[in-house]
Design an enzyme around this catalytic site. Structure first.
Site, PDB file in Angstrom:
ATOM      1  N   GLY A 112      32.432   5.010  -1.708  1.00 18.27           N
ATOM      2  CA  GLY A 112      32.741   5.065  -3.133  1.00 18.27           C
ATOM      3  C   GLY A 112      33.741   6.183  -3.352  1.00 18.27           C
ATOM      4  N   GLU A 113      33.490   7.019  -4.322  1.00 20.64           N
ATOM      5  CA  GLU A 113      34.366   8.155  -4.615  1.00 20.64           C
ATOM      6  C   GLU A 113      33.576   9.425  -4.324  1.00 20.64           C
ATOM      7  OE1 GLU A 113      35.770  10.932  -6.202  1.00 20.64           O
ATOM      8  OE2 GLU A 113      37.408  10.166  -4.986  1.00 20.64           O
ATOM      9  N   SER A 114      33.937  10.128  -3.268  1.00 18.53           N
ATOM     10  CA  SER A 114      33.124  11.252  -2.796  1.00 18.53           C
ATOM     11  C   SER A 114      33.011  12.378  -3.820  1.00 18.53           C
ATOM     12  CB  SER A 114      33.669  11.788  -1.473  1.00 18.53           C
ATOM     13  OG  SER A 114      34.990  12.289  -1.630  1.00 18.53           O
TER      14      SER A 114
ATOM     15  N   CYS B 257      31.669   6.349   4.836  1.00 21.37           N
ATOM     16  CA  CYS B 257      32.912   6.656   4.119  1.00 21.37           C
ATOM     17  C   CYS B 257      32.715   7.845   3.184  1.00 21.37           C
ATOM     18  CB  CYS B 257      33.453   5.411   3.430  1.00 21.37           C
ATOM     19  SG  CYS B 257      35.211   5.525   3.001  1.00 21.37           S
TER      20      CYS B 257
ATOM     21  N   HIS C 204      33.002   1.084   6.663  1.00 20.55           N
ATOM     22  CA  HIS C 204      32.009   0.410   5.817  1.00 20.55           C
ATOM     23  C   HIS C 204      31.291  -0.676   6.624  1.00 20.55           C
ATOM     24  CE1 HIS C 204      33.279   1.917   1.790  1.00 20.55           C
ATOM     25  NE2 HIS C 204      34.403   2.151   2.456  1.00 20.55           N
TER      26      HIS C 204
ATOM     27  N   GLU D  62      28.615  -2.193   5.818  1.00 21.42           N
ATOM     28  CA  GLU D  62      27.915  -3.108   4.913  1.00 21.42           C
ATOM     29  C   GLU D  62      28.781  -4.260   4.431  1.00 21.42           C
ATOM     30  OE1 GLU D  62      30.142  -0.347   2.264  1.00 21.42           O
ATOM     31  OE2 GLU D  62      29.140  -0.209   4.196  1.00 21.42           O
TER      32      GLU D  62
END
Length: 194
Positions: free
Chosen positions: A50-52, A83, A174, A176
């Site tokens: 996502g956005e760390s 990620c 990723h 998933e």
């Protein structure tokens, strides 16, 4: 799996639903984690991409960072970051200041493989995994330094993209997004008691 495992997926931001679906498919009992009380009874926590920066800020705001750190240090929680999740777990983030958990002895560089338009897939050889794994890289970080107790399990073009330390996993890609559940199964079987 012989018995269901209790695992959480950090659900503050990012692609937590995809991890949750795979974990449920392989028989785990999955809880979305947004508050410290959601960690109770869990043996593992998956921190998605996502956005760390957003993940770090929200985790700090809800005191999740302290709760995760405490559970890991107590030996009750394994943590797997993919990620952005790997960035959040790292002890050091190169060239950028942001809230992070800092429990894994690695240094990461954000967006090391390029921007969103530079995303790619590759068959990756992962140590102790039977056959190649299709890895999806999206604005992926690079693990630029690993501490003495950290095992490198995969590299791409000589760069570290999967590291393991104790009950911690950090991946630049990723897992998933491919439908291949081997890594989710391994995480549950090795690190999550029940």
């Amino acid at each position: 799996m012989s018995e269901a495992k209790n695992v959480g997926v950090l659900a503050l931001q990012g692609d937590f639903r995809e991890h949750k679906q795979i974990l449920e498919r392989v028989g785990a009992r999955v809880r979305e984690v947004r508050l410290p009380k959601h960690l109770e009874g869990l043996g593992g926590l998956v921190v998605p991409g996502g956005e760390s920066t957003t993940i770090g800020k929200l985790a700090a705001e809800f005191d999740l960072d302290a709760a995760v750190r405490e559970a890991y240090e107590a030996g009750t929680l394994a943590v797997w970051g993919t990620c952005a999740g790997a960035i959040w777990m790292a002890r050091e983030i190169m060239d950028f200041r942001q809230p992070h958990l800092g429990i894994m002895d690695i240094a990461v560089r954000r967006n090391a493989f390029g921007r969103q338009v530079d995303s790619f897939e590759v068959d990756l050889e992962i140590e102790d995994l039977d056959g190649p794994f299709r890895a999806v890289f999206i604005r992926a970080p690079e693990i630029v330094r690993v501490g003495d107790g950290v095992r490198v399990r995969a590299r791409y073009q000589g760069r570290v993209v999967f590291a393991e330390q104790d009950r911690l996993w950090a991946m630049a890609f990723h897992p998933e997004l491919t439908g291949d559940d081997r890594l989710h199964r391994e995480f549950l079987e090795r690190f999550v008691a029940s």
